[in-house]
Enzyme design. Structure first.
Site, PDB file in Angstrom:
ATOM      1  N   LYS A 189       0.866  -1.178   0.000  1.00  0.00           N
ATOM      2  CA  LYS A 189       0.000   0.000   0.000  1.00  0.00           C
ATOM      3  C   LYS A 189       0.905   1.230   0.000  1.00  0.00           C
ATOM      4  O   LYS A 189       1.381   1.679   1.049  1.00  0.00           O
ATOM      5  CB  LYS A 189      -0.926  -0.013   1.221  1.00  0.00           C
ATOM      6  CG  LYS A 189      -1.991   1.084   1.200  1.00  0.00           C
ATOM      7  CD  LYS A 189      -1.497   2.312   1.906  1.00  0.00           C
ATOM      8  CE  LYS A 189      -2.320   3.532   1.526  1.00  0.00           C
ATOM      9  NZ  LYS A 189      -1.648   4.796   1.929  1.00  0.00           N
ATOM     10  N   CYS A 298      13.187  10.787   7.652  1.00  0.00           N
ATOM     11  CA  CYS A 298      13.078  10.488   9.083  1.00  0.00           C
ATOM     12  C   CYS A 298      14.417  10.528   9.788  1.00  0.00           C
ATOM     13  O   CYS A 298      14.477  10.554  11.016  1.00  0.00           O
ATOM     14  CB  CYS A 298      12.401   9.142   9.280  1.00  0.00           C
ATOM     15  SG  CYS A 298      13.180   7.829   8.341  1.00  0.00           S
ATOM     16  N   GLU A 395       9.458  16.768  14.880  1.00  0.00           N
ATOM     17  CA  GLU A 395      10.063  16.647  13.559  1.00  0.00           C
ATOM     18  C   GLU A 395       9.489  17.713  12.630  1.00  0.00           C
ATOM     19  O   GLU A 395       8.291  17.728  12.356  1.00  0.00           O
ATOM     20  CB  GLU A 395       9.746  15.248  13.009  1.00  0.00           C
ATOM     21  CG  GLU A 395      10.829  14.634  12.179  1.00  0.00           C
ATOM     22  CD  GLU A 395      10.511  13.186  11.830  1.00  0.00           C
ATOM     23  OE1 GLU A 395      11.438  12.510  11.346  1.00  0.00           O
ATOM     24  OE2 GLU A 395       9.385  12.725  12.033  1.00  0.00           O
TER      25      GLU A 395
END
Length: 493
Positions: A189, A298, A395
């Protein structure tokens, strides 16, 4: 579409790599209700194409297809699966220019960087093709003379792989490569923002001869697709890269059928610059780890901690280097920074910078939307940041480098570890004793010492604390797709 976008899309379409349907059981299909979603070029806002907006029904059919294919795929020898994967790798590399163009078109990263991702992503397929032949069991000395004890490693089963938009190819290959090598089948996905690279990779898997049902791709309504993957007892493993918030939901949902789970979640990476660092090395490393993919990774340096003795010198040199970065459409020669993925991403960056400046931080360079418009944001350096500001606590996922000042090693370690995240951290120092001492004290799954680019298919990638579970890449990443079976063989006489 503009002439440039049209020409790129036309070239990709003629190559057969611009797919706009999902792949279920070896067949290209639309959503059962005919619904679609538009895929945009973030640099221009133009629609590239429409893809199916799927949900639970299509996902369940993809799961059934993967489940049926598992019985035959898992029974192939590792050497046979390796040949399929090697062919897939060869095809990806043969089409790296087209795949890079497609990635730049839908994700926005500079073309050179996109082509680099293709090579990086293909590396996981190549490594898995090789390492799959080295999945060893074990023989355990028995305490009883008439017993023989063995450990077998077997594929876990059908894998649901949910991937993000920031690395449209590599986040897929580093999950699907080891899964297939171990004998698993997959339902992928991809992000609805960047599904086209995933579909192109799936097309190449078909060309490589990988049997129908082994690789399936669905996209559309993320909650419905996720719920179907979690609810199905035929799915035995969920692997996810994305936000910590979504990762927690998947972990909770996987508990209902006790699925194996691996999660690569958000980070808040500190980049620690000590007084004794080689300034040129530190500048190069900090720039690389902060501004790769326009700050949308990330493992990007989210906080740059600089020791007070070198703070001003580093800040000025860093700001000068950032000022020279070329921003623009990823297809433009020399561009180093592309657009952010969408308007929501820009608004998040804006809010973080505004909050910091309202609390006393100073924008040294940048700090606003770029004159190019759309979702472009100026590469930014902010000084006077402290640990209470959002720029240090969360973040930012954008081209903003907050600089924080520290005095001692102990203070740097405390500041670095003061977060729920624990994915990547970076140290710049010429003192080997200090580097080792700090490395061992940092609560992170990955530490780069005098290096800002640490990702490779041959090393384990993953975090601690709320940055996730498990590892991807390397021999350790293979174990995520295997179950151990203990066999006790008694006397046959």
């Amino acid at each position: 579409m503009t002439t440039d976008t049209q020409s790129v899309a036309a070239k990709l379409s003629s190559s057969g790599l611009l797919r706009s349907q999902a792949l279920i059981g070896g067949k290209w299909v639309d959503a059962y209700d005919g619904k679609t979603i538009k895929v945009h070029n973030p640099a221009t806002g133009e629609v590239i194409t429409d893809v199916p907006c799927m949900g639970g029904r299509e996902t369940n059919d993809a799961i059934s297809s993967a489940y049926d294919a598992f019985s035959s795929w898992s029974k192939l020898t590792a050497a046979e699966r390796s040949k399929y994967l090697r062919k897939w790798y060869d095809l990806i590399m043969a089409h790296k220019e087209e795949l890079g163009q497609l990635m730049t078109l839908e994700q926005g990263k500079p073309l050179k960087e996109a082509i680099g991702e293709v090579s990086y992503g293909a590396g996981f397929i190549e490594f898995s093709a090789e390492e799959g032949k080295r999945i060893y069991g074990d023989i355990i000395p028995s305490p009883l003379a008439d017993r023989r004890l063995f450990v077998l490693k077997q594929p876990v089963g059908v894998v649901g792989a949910i991937t993000p938009w920031n690395f449209p190819l590599a986040m897929i290959t580093r999950k699907v490569g080891p899964a297939l090598a171990c004998g698993c089948t997959v339902v992928i996905k991809p992000s609805e923002l960047t599904p086209l690279t995933a579909l192109a990779a799936a097309e190449l898997s078909i060309q490589a001869g990988i049997p129908p049902g082994v690789v399936n791709v669905v996209m559309g309504n993320a909650p419905d697709i996720g719920d179907a993957l979690l609810a199905s007892p035929q799915v035995r493993k969920i692997t996810f890269t994305g936000s910590t918030k979504v990762g927690k939901k998947l972990m909770e949902g996987a508990a209902t059928t006790v699925k194996k789970v691996s999660l690569e979640l958000g980070g808040n990476a500190p980049c620690i610059i000590f007084d004794d660092a080689d300034l040129e090395v530190a500048l190069k490393g900090a720039l690389a780890t902060k501004f790769r993919n326009t700050g949308q990774t990330c493992v990007c340096a989210n906080r740059i901690l600089v020791q007070e003795g070198i703070y001003d010198k580093f800040a000025n040199a860093f700001a000068k280097a950032v000022q020279n970065m070329k921003v623009g459409d990823g297809f433009t020669e020399g561009v180093e920074q592309g657009p952010l993925i969408n308007e929501a991403a820009v608004q998040k960056v804006e809010s973080f910078v505004e909050e910091a400046t309202s609390k006393g931080a100073k924008v040294l360079i940048g700090g606003k939307r770029h004159s190019l418009g759309m979702t472009f944001y100026e590469p930014t350096v902010v000084t006077g940041v402290n640990s209470e500001m959002l720029l240090a606590k969360e973040e930012v996922f954008g081209p903003v480098a907050p600089l924080l000042k520290f005095k001692t090693d102990e203070e740097a370690i405390q500041m670095a570890n003061d977060t729920n995240a624990g994915l990547a951290a970076y140290i710049f120092s010429t003192n080997i004793k200090r580097a080792w001492r700090v490395t061992e004290a940092l609560e992170y799954g990955i530490v780069g010492v005098n290096e800002g680019l640490v990702s490779t298919e041959v090393a384990p990638f993953g975090g601690v604390k709320q940055s996730g579970l498990g590892r991807e890449g390397s021999k350790y990443g293979m174990d995520e797709y295997l179950e151990m079976k203990y066999v006790c063989l008694g006397s046959m006489s």
